[in-house]
Design a protein around this motif. Structure first.
Motif, short mmCIF file in Angstrom:
data_model
loop_
_atom_site.label_atom_id
_atom_site.label_comp_id
_atom_site.label_asym_id
_atom_site.label_seq_id
_atom_site.Cartn_x
_atom_site.Cartn_y
_atom_site.Cartn_z
N THR A 81 -100.42 -39.94 -23.05
CA THR A 81 -101.02 -39.62 -21.76
C THR A 81 -102.07 -40.65 -21.38
N PHE A 82 -102.88 -41.05 -22.33
CA PHE A 82 -103.91 -42.04 -22.06
C PHE A 82 -103.30 -43.38 -21.65
N ILE A 83 -102.27 -43.81 -22.38
CA ILE A 83 -101.61 -45.08 -22.04
C ILE A 83 -100.94 -44.98 -20.68
N GLY A 84 -100.24 -43.89 -20.41
CA GLY A 84 -99.56 -43.74 -19.13
C GLY A 84 -100.51 -43.68 -17.95
N LEU A 85 -101.58 -42.90 -18.08
CA LEU A 85 -102.55 -42.81 -16.98
C LEU A 85 -103.29 -44.13 -16.79
N SER A 86 -103.60 -44.81 -17.87
CA SER A 86 -104.29 -46.10 -17.75
C SER A 86 -103.43 -47.13 -17.03
N LEU A 127 -109.32 -38.93 -8.24
CA LEU A 127 -109.77 -38.51 -9.57
C LEU A 127 -109.28 -37.10 -9.90
N LEU A 128 -109.24 -36.23 -8.91
CA LEU A 128 -108.76 -34.87 -9.14
C LEU A 128 -107.28 -34.86 -9.55
N ASP A 129 -106.47 -35.73 -8.95
CA ASP A 129 -105.07 -35.83 -9.34
C ASP A 129 -104.92 -36.35 -10.77
N VAL A 130 -105.72 -37.32 -11.13
CA VAL A 130 -105.67 -37.86 -12.49
C VAL A 130 -106.04 -36.77 -13.51
#
Length: 164
Positions: A81-86, A127-130
């Motif tokens: 999740t961290f890699i994908g969101l980044s 930011l709310l979507d993230v």
């Protein structure tokens, strides 16, 4: 008084159909991903049956074994999740530069001019979507990893240790 929807009703219905199709396809992608995560977790558990049997013989109860494998699964969910969101945030924030580079490399417009207008693409990071994506991914990861963890807690140590 007429609205845009009244004037262009067929286009509006086409847009709604397209949104529905995209939603269905993305939902199927999430379901397939969940099955992939569950199968990877079950394969890991099948490789760790001897360790589970040793833990059970040392006194570990069902809840402790479930928590161990839930934490193991959540570790990979957090990393993914961290890699994908980044990557998503980086791509969205540098969209114009990426499109300019790709158009320069391929010597032409990648997107069709009569359908997609590059200068009208509105890509914004909310930011709310993230946060919603991060939380929903973690919840889906917990639900997906629960069955393999439950399966691991039901392994009988006497049968496994007899094989070794």
């Amino acid at each position: 008084m007429y609205t845009w929807i009244n004037n262009y009703q067929s286009i509006y219905h086409d847009i709604q159909k397209t949104k529905t199709i995209v939603y269905i396809i993305l939902s199927l992608l999430v379901i397939i991903s969940c099955f992939s995560i569950a199968s990877i977790s079950l394969m890991t558990i099948s490789k760790k049956t001897r360790d589970i049997a040793i833990l059970r013989s040392m006194g570990a109860n069902n809840l402790m074994i479930q928590l161990i494998f839930l934490c193991y699964g959540l570790r990979s969910i957090f990393i993914g999740t961290f890699i994908g969101l980044s990557l998503s945030v980086i791509i969205i924030s540098h969209y114009k530069k990426i499109m300019f580079f790709l158009e320069k490399q391929f010597k032409g417009n990648i997107l069709l001019d009569n359908i997609y207008y590059n200068h009208f693409f509105l890509l914004q990071i909310n930011l709310l979507d993230v946060i919603n994506i991060f939380i929903s991914t973690i919840i889906i990861g917990i639900i997906t990893n629960w069955y393999p963890a439950y399966y691991a807690s039901k392994i009988n140590p006497s049968n496994i240790l007899k094989e070794y």
